[in-house]
Design a protein around this motif. Structure first.
Motif, PDB file in Angstrom:
ATOM      1  N   VAL A  37      17.504   8.658   2.091  1.00 30.35           N
ATOM      2  CA  VAL A  37      16.513   7.555   2.295  1.00 30.35           C
ATOM      3  C   VAL A  37      15.143   8.314   2.366  1.00 30.35           C
ATOM      4  N   THR A  38      13.989   7.640   1.611  1.00 29.65           N
ATOM      5  CA  THR A  38      12.675   8.056   1.522  1.00 29.65           C
ATOM      6  C   THR A  38      11.985   7.109   2.036  1.00 29.65           C
ATOM      7  N   ALA A  39      10.616   7.560   2.319  1.00 32.87           N
ATOM      8  CA  ALA A  39       9.585   6.673   2.767  1.00 32.87           C
ATOM      9  C   ALA A  39       8.252   7.248   2.399  1.00 32.87           C
ATOM     10  N   ALA A  40       7.391   6.283   2.162  1.00 35.37           N
ATOM     11  CA  ALA A  40       5.806   6.641   1.754  1.00 35.37           C
ATOM     12  C   ALA A  40       5.089   5.888   2.820  1.00 35.37           C
ATOM     13  N   VAL A  41       4.032   6.260   3.362  1.00 35.28           N
ATOM     14  CA  VAL A  41       3.178   5.603   4.481  1.00 35.28           C
ATOM     15  C   VAL A  41       1.668   5.906   4.185  1.00 35.28           C
ATOM     16  N   ILE A  42       1.014   5.013   4.232  1.00 35.69           N
ATOM     17  CA  ILE A  42      -0.706   5.156   4.272  1.00 35.69           C
ATOM     18  C   ILE A  42      -1.152   4.520   5.310  1.00 35.69           C
ATOM     19  N   PHE A  43      -2.033   5.181   6.059  1.00 33.50           N
ATOM     20  CA  PHE A  43      -2.789   4.737   7.180  1.00 33.50           C
ATOM     21  C   PHE A  43      -4.306   4.666   6.710  1.00 33.50           C
ATOM     22  N   HIS A  44      -4.982   3.623   7.015  1.00 36.36           N
ATOM     23  CA  HIS A  44      -6.318   3.270   6.910  1.00 36.36           C
ATOM     24  C   HIS A  44      -7.227   3.784   8.129  1.00 36.36           C
ATOM     25  N   GLU A  45      -6.479   3.254   9.291  1.00 40.79           N
ATOM     26  CA  GLU A  45      -7.088   3.528  10.697  1.00 40.79           C
ATOM     27  C   GLU A  45      -5.985   4.192  11.583  1.00 40.79           C
ATOM     28  N   HIS A  46      -6.472   4.610  12.576  1.00 40.89           N
ATOM     29  CA  HIS A  46      -5.507   5.300  13.560  1.00 40.89           C
ATOM     30  C   HIS A  46      -5.617   4.867  15.132  1.00 40.89           C
ATOM     31  N   PRO A  47      -5.094   3.490  15.298  1.00 44.68           N
ATOM     32  CA  PRO A  47      -5.112   2.977  16.541  1.00 44.68           C
ATOM     33  C   PRO A  47      -4.421   3.681  17.643  1.00 44.68           C
ATOM     34  N   HIS A  48      -4.775   3.780  19.065  1.00 42.62           N
ATOM     35  CA  HIS A  48      -4.066   4.357  20.063  1.00 42.62           C
ATOM     36  C   HIS A  48      -2.773   4.521  19.956  1.00 42.62           C
ATOM     37  N   ASN A 107      11.053   2.635  18.344  1.00 40.31           N
ATOM     38  CA  ASN A 107       9.529   2.071  18.777  1.00 40.31           C
ATOM     39  C   ASN A 107       8.660   2.249  17.952  1.00 40.31           C
ATOM     40  N   TYR A 108       8.445   3.697  17.643  1.00 44.25           N
ATOM     41  CA  TYR A 108       7.448   4.129  16.552  1.00 44.25           C
ATOM     42  C   TYR A 108       7.410   3.597  15.213  1.00 44.25           C
ATOM     43  N   ALA A 109       8.753   3.223  14.745  1.00 44.70           N
ATOM     44  CA  ALA A 109       8.727   2.756  13.594  1.00 44.70           C
ATOM     45  C   ALA A 109       8.410   1.311  13.351  1.00 44.70           C
ATOM     46  N   GLU A 110       8.347   0.595  14.468  1.00 46.82           N
ATOM     47  CA  GLU A 110       7.857  -0.924  14.502  1.00 46.82           C
ATOM     48  C   GLU A 110       6.169  -0.686  14.566  1.00 46.82           C
ATOM     49  N   ILE A 111       5.868   0.290  15.122  1.00 48.19           N
ATOM     50  CA  ILE A 111       4.317   0.386  15.372  1.00 48.19           C
ATOM     51  C   ILE A 111       3.735   0.817  13.830  1.00 48.19           C
ATOM     52  N   ILE A 112       4.576   1.662  13.206  1.00 53.69           N
ATOM     53  CA  ILE A 112       3.859   2.321  12.047  1.00 53.69           C
ATOM     54  C   ILE A 112       3.958   1.088  11.235  1.00 53.69           C
ATOM     55  N   LYS A 113       4.974   0.444  11.053  1.00 53.55           N
ATOM     56  CA  LYS A 113       5.076  -0.959  10.217  1.00 53.55           C
ATOM     57  C   LYS A 113       3.829  -1.828  10.402  1.00 53.55           C
ATOM     58  N   LYS A 114       3.585  -2.174  11.711  1.00 56.76           N
ATOM     59  CA  LYS A 114       2.734  -2.840  12.326  1.00 56.76           C
ATOM     60  C   LYS A 114       1.170  -2.407  11.664  1.00 56.76           C
ATOM     61  N   TYR A 115       0.708  -1.117  12.003  1.00 59.86           N
ATOM     62  CA  TYR A 115      -0.619  -0.621  11.487  1.00 59.86           C
ATOM     63  C   TYR A 115      -0.534   0.327  10.288  1.00 59.86           C
ATOM     64  N   ALA A 116       0.534   0.448   9.454  1.00 59.32           N
ATOM     65  CA  ALA A 116       0.214   1.246   8.211  1.00 59.32           C
ATOM     66  C   ALA A 116      -0.657   0.048   7.305  1.00 59.32           C
ATOM     67  N   LEU A 117      -1.519   0.691   6.588  1.00 64.12           N
ATOM     68  CA  LEU A 117      -2.022   0.046   5.580  1.00 64.12           C
ATOM     69  C   LEU A 117      -1.057  -0.594   4.457  1.00 64.12           C
ATOM     70  N   ALA A 118      -0.060   0.260   4.075  1.00 67.76           N
ATOM     71  CA  ALA A 118       1.038   0.250   3.120  1.00 67.76           C
ATOM     72  C   ALA A 118       2.141   1.116   3.538  1.00 67.76           C
ATOM     73  N   TYR A 119       3.154   0.692   3.412  1.00 68.50           N
ATOM     74  CA  TYR A 119       4.401   1.344   3.506  1.00 68.50           C
ATOM     75  C   TYR A 119       5.665   0.865   2.487  1.00 68.50           C
ATOM     76  N   TYR A 120       6.565   1.903   2.278  1.00 68.84           N
ATOM     77  CA  TYR A 120       7.755   1.627   1.539  1.00 68.84           C
ATOM     78  C   TYR A 120       8.715   2.442   1.782  1.00 68.84           C
ATOM     79  N   VAL A 121       9.956   1.926   1.814  1.00 64.95           N
ATOM     80  CA  VAL A 121      11.353   2.659   2.192  1.00 64.95           C
ATOM     81  C   VAL A 121      12.268   2.628   0.828  1.00 64.95           C
ATOM     82  N   HIS A 122      12.805   3.590   0.418  1.00 64.70           N
ATOM     83  CA  HIS A 122      13.792   3.588  -0.585  1.00 64.70           C
ATOM     84  C   HIS A 122      14.803   4.059  -0.318  1.00 64.70           C
ATOM     85  N   ILE A 123      15.917   3.574  -0.501  1.00 67.56           N
ATOM     86  CA  ILE A 123      17.451   3.816  -0.262  1.00 67.56           C
ATOM     87  C   ILE A 123      18.104   4.378  -1.608  1.00 67.56           C
ATOM     88  N   GLN A 124      18.439   5.756  -1.620  1.00 69.95           N
ATOM     89  CA  GLN A 124      18.988   6.178  -2.981  1.00 69.95           C
ATOM     90  C   GLN A 124      20.421   6.429  -2.728  1.00 69.95           C
TER      91      GLN A 124
END
Length: 254
Positions: free
Chosen positions: A87-98, A116-133
């Motif tokens: 499994v691979t993932a790509a994540v882009i942040f635009h801002e970095h909240p507390h 817990n962090y996975a939900e936070i990342i999905k909430k605050y990431a500008l964009a993300y995608y997870v691919h299952i190979q």
């Protein structure tokens, strides 16, 4: 005079030294001295975590070609196991909240913290995608090429395309500016976030496979070649999710 119980409760909600905490250091009660020492230690740990967080942000931003460039972190989970997808993932942040403070290499976090962090990342990431190979692709392409292909698909499917890629120990076939970062999940916030999304997704998949193949204990070993997994392979044979190009499975099916 405040009771030790009251002091303990107030310290839980105190995040900076002040006149009251300074006076506590002069309190000769052993219980109070223990509390204030523990509180000071907690503040120091939080300060260190904050510093590390800021270093990771600076690391990511140092690769920008222009001020407004978007930087994507890319990582994988599951290159080594005998069973299950990579499994691979790509994540882009635009801002970095507390709330992002404390994000780290997924292997260094407990399962609870990763989820817990996975939900936070999905909430605050500008964009993300997870691919299952799939396992089939792993066996067809080989694990290195399958991982590389999956990473590119994760990048290509981002809702917003980045100008810079930070990839954990891999070079991708793309015209986007990229940097292969050794141990990137310990240096880059975006790569660490990608590692968390990849690992939590894969762990959840292996939990589902555990329900189908309970004798292999996939929820415990995540498909890695542990002693209980190898014992199950000898006793029950190879399943549909085992990687036929990996040993000892390759020899077992000859």
């Amino acid at each position: 005079m405040e009771t030790i119980k009251t002091i303990a409760e107030k310290l839980k909600h105190t995040s900076q030294p002040n006149e009251w905490t300074n006076k506590l250091t002069e309190d000769h009660r052993a219980g109070v001295l223990k509390l204030i020492t523990s509180w000071q230690k907690r503040l120091e740990q939080e300060k260190q975590i904050q510093m590390i967080h800021e270093e990771k942000i600076r690391f990511d931003e140092s690769f920008k070609l222009h001020k407004n460039d978007l930087v994507a972190g890319i990582d994988e989970a599951g290159r080594g196991p005998l069973a299950g997808p990579v499994v691979t993932a790509a994540v882009i942040f635009h801002e970095h909240p507390h709330e992002l403070i404390g994000i780290n290499d997924s292997k260094l976090l407990s399962r609870f913290k990763r989820e817990n962090y996975a939900e936070i990342i999905k909430k605050y990431a500008l964009a993300y995608y997870v691919h299952i190979q799939s396992v089939e692709q792993v066996d067809t392409l080989n694990i290195y090429q399958a991982t590389k292909s999956s990473m590119m698909l994760a990048v290509d499917n981002l809702s917003i395309q980045p100008q810079v890629l930070l990839v954990d120990a891999m070079t991708l076939p793309t015209d986007i500016a990229q940097h292969s970062i050794i141990k990137g999940d310990a240096k880059s916030l975006a790569i660490a976030a990608a590692s968390i999304l990849a690992k939590t997704t894969r762990d959840n998949l292996m939990n589902e496979f555990d329900k189908i193949y309970p004798e292999y204990h996939f929820s415990k070993n995540a498909g890695y070649g542990t002693s209980d997994h190898l014992s199950a392979l000898k006793q029950f044979g190879v399943t549909k999710i085992h990687r036929k190009s990996f040993e000892p499975i390759k020899s077992m099916i000859r």
